[in-house]
Enzyme design. Structure first.
Site, PDB file in Angstrom:
ATOM      1  N   HIS A  66     -12.439  -8.878  16.391  1.00  0.00           N
ATOM      2  CA  HIS A  66     -12.696 -10.297  16.650  1.00  0.00           C
ATOM      3  C   HIS A  66     -13.928 -10.645  15.834  1.00  0.00           C
ATOM      4  O   HIS A  66     -15.036 -10.203  16.154  1.00  0.00           O
ATOM      5  CB  HIS A  66     -12.940 -10.520  18.142  1.00  0.00           C
ATOM      6  N   ASP A 125      -2.365 -13.630  20.826  1.00  0.00           N
ATOM      7  CA  ASP A 125      -3.643 -13.694  21.531  1.00  0.00           C
ATOM      8  C   ASP A 125      -3.445 -14.280  22.931  1.00  0.00           C
ATOM      9  O   ASP A 125      -4.240 -15.088  23.413  1.00  0.00           O
ATOM     10  CB  ASP A 125      -4.676 -14.500  20.744  1.00  0.00           C
ATOM     11  N   HIS A 145      -3.805 -10.118  26.160  1.00  0.00           N
ATOM     12  CA  HIS A 145      -4.785  -9.825  27.203  1.00  0.00           C
ATOM     13  C   HIS A 145      -4.071  -9.987  28.539  1.00  0.00           C
ATOM     14  O   HIS A 145      -3.857 -11.113  28.990  1.00  0.00           O
ATOM     15  CB  HIS A 145      -5.970 -10.792  27.126  1.00  0.00           C
ATOM     16  N   ASN A 177     -10.745  -5.661  26.965  1.00  0.00           N
ATOM     17  CA  ASN A 177     -11.793  -6.388  27.683  1.00  0.00           C
ATOM     18  C   ASN A 177     -11.360  -6.739  29.107  1.00  0.00           C
ATOM     19  O   ASN A 177     -11.326  -7.892  29.520  1.00  0.00           O
ATOM     20  CB  ASN A 177     -12.228  -7.639  26.909  1.00  0.00           C
ATOM     21  N   ARG A 180      -5.174  -8.727  31.438  1.00  0.00           N
ATOM     22  CA  ARG A 180      -6.189  -8.960  32.472  1.00  0.00           C
ATOM     23  C   ARG A 180      -6.319  -7.892  33.555  1.00  0.00           C
ATOM     24  O   ARG A 180      -7.215  -7.991  34.398  1.00  0.00           O
ATOM     25  CB  ARG A 180      -5.941 -10.310  33.158  1.00  0.00           C
TER      26      ARG A 180
END
Length: 444
Positions: free
Chosen positions: A179, A303, A63, A95, A65
């Site tokens: 997930h 992760d 991730h 996300n 961001r």
């Protein structure tokens, strides 16, 4: 006949599909041209005597961001952390803000990714709103597949109901990643969160929260005859269950679930090891290891999900879940190799050959002629202590700070270019989108 190479790696112990042995590797035009005893001319020769040459390590769950949360990480800084830790390729999650759920948001990320130091791909988020478009979206260049959040985590992507899950799995054609935590059960059990006590996190997000979701997921995938990839397994019960469903389900495990013991490490590290799904106790850790050793787990993913120190110190449960991990994946797991918990060949399978096999990557995942010249060069005997100062992520911290490891990334080579060597960035911003067999476009 004298051969000419752009790069020649001399005398390293090479780990590839036919074993481990001392070999030279010749690189030309970004690809592996020859392997063996090579004495040709080269633009650059790297003496790898005493070092081990692995296929480029791939981290298929990060991730970074960007866009929307650049105070935590950017594609540039996250990829810098990757190459500093020996990682040549990453798959980034959807996300962000805005979510990666359309051709337009994917195109924006691919444009931003021109600043990245490693090769990259971007998951397409699966939602009720874009489910009809997923068969086309999942086959766009640079996409490894669809990612679905069945339990809430950072961001607003969430598919909690059976009807939407069923519809998504009915529509897609590629392997999709999940997930797997049951959102209705998380809502029911929210009272199990204890103020200022992060050790209540695995009580709230308990074993049944994971198992209930994973059973639903496997049942739905089997009904539609679809391939699923279950991310960051945190319970030994899920591993035992998924061992009976390997025809439809592949499995990811993470370094933190294989390393930390919640009974010891929540008192020591608090919210700095707060993750979704949570770090659990030594029984789960050790029994997950037994299923890794039995071959149930297919790949490793970090992760990597950084947050600032200020965010992590707000006081549970007002703290976000996530920790940095892409830069520490290689040394932490090589330390497990050194301790005899896994073989070096198994590590390579879970970080190179396994991801290439599961996701259908083109020219990635092994040291063989015709493949991209991606290498992670390591010293299996070097002992180092992981420190916060070494971390390149914007967050500037790691839960592994102070951990002494045996095995260390010396160099990162991407398509024949030396990117990192001995902790220094040598060449940057050379990352390109990964190609996949299921997204290849006709060429004129």
């Amino acid at each position: 006949m004298t051969q000419t190479f752009d790069l020649l790696l001399k005398g390293g112990t090479v780990v590839n599909q036919d074993g481990i042995g001392v070999r030279d590797i010749g690189v030309r035009d970004g690809g592996i041209a020859a392997i063996g005893v090579l004495n040709g001319d080269a633009g650059e020769i790297i003496d790898c005597t005493g070092l081990t040459v692995l296929p480029g390590v791939m981290d298929t769950q990060v991730h970074f961001r960007e866009p929307g949360l650049e105070h935590k990480e950017t594609l540039e800084t996250g990829s810098l952390a990757a190459v500093m830790g020996g990682v040549t390729t990453v798959f980034e999650m959807p996300n962000t803000s805005p979510l990666t759920v359309s051709e337009e948001t994917l195109a924006d990320k691919l444009k931003r990714a021109e600043r990245m130091h490693c090769d990259h791909a971007f998951f397409m988020g699966g939602t009720a709103e874009n489910a009809d478009d997923l068969p086309e979206l999942e086959r766009l260049p640079g996409v490894p597949g669809v990612k679905v959040f069945m339990g809430s985590s950072t961001g607003s992507l969430l598919v909690e109901d059976d009807d939407t899950l069923d519809y998504i799995l009915a529509r897609i054609r590629r392997r999709a990643s999940f997930h797997s935590e049951d959102e209705p059960r998380l809502i029911e059990r929210k009272s199990f969160q204890v103020d200022d006590d992060p050790s209540s996190h695995p009580v709230w997000r308990d074993v049944e929260t994971a198992m209930k979701s994973t059973r639903r997921l496997v049942t739905t995938a089997r009904r539609h005859g679809k391939r699923i990839h279950v991310l960051h397994i945190s319970t030994w019960q899920e591993m035992a269950y998924l061992a009976d469903h390997k025809d439809v389900a592949s499995v990811e495990v993470t370094p933190h679930h294989l390393t930390f013991d919640g009974d010891v490490d929540y008192p020591r590290l608090g919210t700095y090891i707060q993750m979704n799904p949570p770090v659990r106790n030594a029984e789960h850790r050790d029994r997950i290891w037994s299923w890794v050793q039995a071959g149930v787990a297919d790949i490793l993913g970090s992760d990597h999900a950084p947050h600032t120190r200020d965010e992590k110190e707000r006081g549970y449960p007002n703290t976000p879940s996530g920790m940095p991990g892409v830069q520490t994946l290689v040394p932490v797991m090589l330390n497990h190799v050194a301790k005899g918990r896994m073989t070096l060949e198994r590590f390579v399978d879970m970080t190179s050959a396994g991801p290439a096999r599961l996701f259908g990557m083109v020219r990635k995942g092994r040291i063989a002629a015709g493949y991209d010249a991606d290498f992670t060069i390591v010293d299996l005997n070097r002992r180092e202590t992981i420190t916060d100062n070494w971390i390149a992520s914007i967050c500037g911290w790691t839960p592994y700070a102070g951990m002494e490891v045996t095995g260390w990334p010396i160099g990162t080579i991407l398509r024949g270019q030396k990117i990192m060597w001995e902790r220094d960035l040598v060449t940057g911003h050379g990352g390109k989108p990964v190609r996949f067999l299921e997204t290849m476009q006709p060429q004129s």
